[in-house]
Write an enzyme that holds these catalytic residues in place. Structure first.
Site, PDB file in Angstrom:
ATOM      1  N   ASN A 101       0.867  -1.181   0.000  1.00 24.62           N
ATOM      2  CA  ASN A 101       0.000   0.000   0.000  1.00 24.62           C
ATOM      3  C   ASN A 101       0.903   1.229   0.000  1.00 24.62           C
ATOM      4  OD1 ASN A 101      -1.761   2.067   0.538  1.00 24.62           O
ATOM      5  ND2 ASN A 101      -2.263   1.389   2.629  1.00 24.62           N
ATOM      6  N   LYS A 154       0.131   4.251  -0.308  1.00 28.58           N
ATOM      7  CA  LYS A 154      -0.519   5.458   0.231  1.00 28.58           C
ATOM      8  C   LYS A 154      -0.270   6.637  -0.731  1.00 28.58           C
ATOM      9  CE  LYS A 154      -0.138   3.355   4.704  1.00 28.58           C
ATOM     10  NZ  LYS A 154      -0.127   3.478   6.146  1.00 28.58           N
ATOM     11  N   HIS A 170      -9.632   0.880   4.759  1.00 27.24           N
ATOM     12  CA  HIS A 170      -8.327   1.068   5.426  1.00 27.24           C
ATOM     13  C   HIS A 170      -8.488   2.007   6.623  1.00 27.24           C
ATOM     14  CE1 HIS A 170      -4.250   2.477   6.178  1.00 27.24           C
ATOM     15  NE2 HIS A 170      -3.874   1.320   5.677  1.00 27.24           N
ATOM     16  N   GLU A 173      -6.876   4.466   7.590  1.00 28.11           N
ATOM     17  CA  GLU A 173      -6.767   5.905   7.293  1.00 28.11           C
ATOM     18  C   GLU A 173      -8.051   6.434   6.650  1.00 28.11           C
ATOM     19  OE1 GLU A 173      -2.954   5.605   5.358  1.00 28.11           O
ATOM     20  OE2 GLU A 173      -2.155   5.036   7.319  1.00 28.11           O
ATOM     21  N   GLU A 216      -5.348  -5.067  10.628  1.00 27.35           N
ATOM     22  CA  GLU A 216      -4.320  -4.055  10.858  1.00 27.35           C
ATOM     23  C   GLU A 216      -4.627  -3.289  12.140  1.00 27.35           C
ATOM     24  OE1 GLU A 216      -2.193  -2.750   7.031  1.00 27.35           O
ATOM     25  OE2 GLU A 216      -4.082  -1.660   7.103  1.00 27.35           O
ATOM     26  N   GLY A 232       2.303   2.414  10.679  1.00 28.25           N
ATOM     27  CA  GLY A 232       3.196   3.552  10.499  1.00 28.25           C
ATOM     28  C   GLY A 232       3.889   3.992  11.777  1.00 28.25           C
ATOM     29  N   SER A 235       3.404  -1.946  10.361  1.00 30.91           N
ATOM     30  CA  SER A 235       4.852  -1.927  10.566  1.00 30.91           C
ATOM     31  C   SER A 235       5.531  -3.245  10.205  1.00 30.91           C
ATOM     32  CB  SER A 235       5.198  -1.501  12.002  1.00 30.91           C
ATOM     33  OG  SER A 235       4.757  -0.168  12.229  1.00 30.91           O
TER      34      SER A 235
HETATM   35  P1  PGA Z   1       2.782   0.439   7.602  1.00 34.83           P
HETATM   36  O1  PGA Z   1       1.322   0.622   6.944  1.00 34.83           O
HETATM   37  O2  PGA Z   1       3.339  -0.855   7.061  1.00 34.83           O
HETATM   38  O3  PGA Z   1       3.558   1.645   7.156  1.00 34.83           O
HETATM   39  O4  PGA Z   1       2.588   0.370   9.077  1.00 34.83           O
HETATM   40  C1  PGA Z   1       0.469  -0.471   6.777  1.00 34.83           C
HETATM   41  C2  PGA Z   1      -0.838  -0.040   6.165  1.00 34.83           C
HETATM   42  O5  PGA Z   1      -1.300   1.082   6.437  1.00 34.83           O
HETATM   43  O6  PGA Z   1      -1.459  -0.787   5.390  1.00 34.83           O
END
Ligand code: PGA
Length: 254
Positions: free
Chosen positions: A10, A12, A95, A97, A166, A172, A212
């Site tokens: 992803n 983003k 997601h 976000e 997640e 993140g 992460s």
């Molecule tokens: P990250 O993001 O690996 O940077 O923690 C995962 C995601 O948002 O799908």
């Protein structure tokens, strides 16, 4: 029953067009034909056409990071699932976000999920609890609520359906869930799927862990019995780390 693990990157809202094209080209060179894992890249929507062109004829697949359920109309700034359907095979739905930065409700997630399923694309339905919910013991209730709401209108799941677990506190932040927590929670997700549908459906679903993930922790996470792949954010932006993660997931499944 063997489930083919699936690793998705992803991206983003990262990478300018040139850098995106370069990463796609390198990933194709590194990962085309890799056995034992399905690999999906989810670039920002303006680069989805480039991704489809650059990966055509390879085993790498393209996914969208989000969709809008209406097929067309006066919805400024949105991109419909129907418009994406010829270009992408996968779409991340719900997601964290989308839910927590843009205020997407369970009902909107449900409509987006339905649109993607109806179009024959493969959703990656993302669910996960906030840190406070993990701490106050309500993780299972939150996951159940998110899943049941998303499935409100769904009688049966398409084969190989994907849920991405997640934990929001791990996204993140560098705070990866321990393999034990990730495994236990993915097993809980599978139990919720069995309750809502049936044991065979739950057994066939693929449950990704995300939050992460990096080249160092990918193998142990992907090796857990209820984890069938990874959803990767930051570490998907570098060819080297994403390649290592995909290979680790393929190795863990072997
Ligand atoms: P990250 O993001 O690996 O940077 O923690 C995962 C995601 O948002 O799908």
């Amino acid at each position: 029953m063997a489930r083919t693990p699936i690793v998705a990157g992803n991206w983003k809202m990262h990478l300018a067009r040139g850098a995106a094209r370069e990463l796609l080209t390198t990933l194709r060179a590194n990962l085309d034909g890799l056995q034992g894992v399905e690999v999906v890249v989810c670039p920002p929507s303006p680069w989805l056409g480039d991704a489809a062109d650059l990966l055509r004829g390879s085993t790498l697949r393209v996914g969208a990071q989000n969709v809008y359920w209406e097929s067309h109309g006066a919805f400024t700034g949105e991109v419909s699932a129907a418009m994406l359907a010829g270009t992408v095979d996968f779409a991340i739905i719900g997601h964290s976000e989308r839910r927590h930065v843009f205020g997407e409700t369970d009902e909107q997630t449900q409509r987006n999920l339905r649109a993607v399923i109806d179009l024959g694309m493969q959703p990656m339905l993302a669910v996960g609890e906030l840190r406070a919910q993990r701490e106050d013991g309500s993780t299972n209730d939150v996951l159940r609520r998110q899943l049941l709401a998303a499935f409100q209108d769904v009688d049966r799941l398409p084969e190989g359906f994907i849920v991405a677990y997640e934990p929001v506190w791990a996204i993140g932040t560098g705070l990866t869930a321990t393999p034990e927590i990730a495994q236990a929670t993915c097993a809980d997700v599978r139990a919720i799927l069995a309750d809502r549908f049936d044991a065979a459906t739950a057994e066939a679903c693929r449950i990704q862990y995300g939050g992460s993930v990096n080249a160092e922790n990918a193998a142990i996470l992907a090796g857990q019995p209820d984890i069938d792949g990874l959803l990767v954010g930051g570490a998907a932006l570098q060819a080297e780390s994403f390649t290592a993660i995909c290979k680790a997931a393929a190795g863990a499944a072997a």
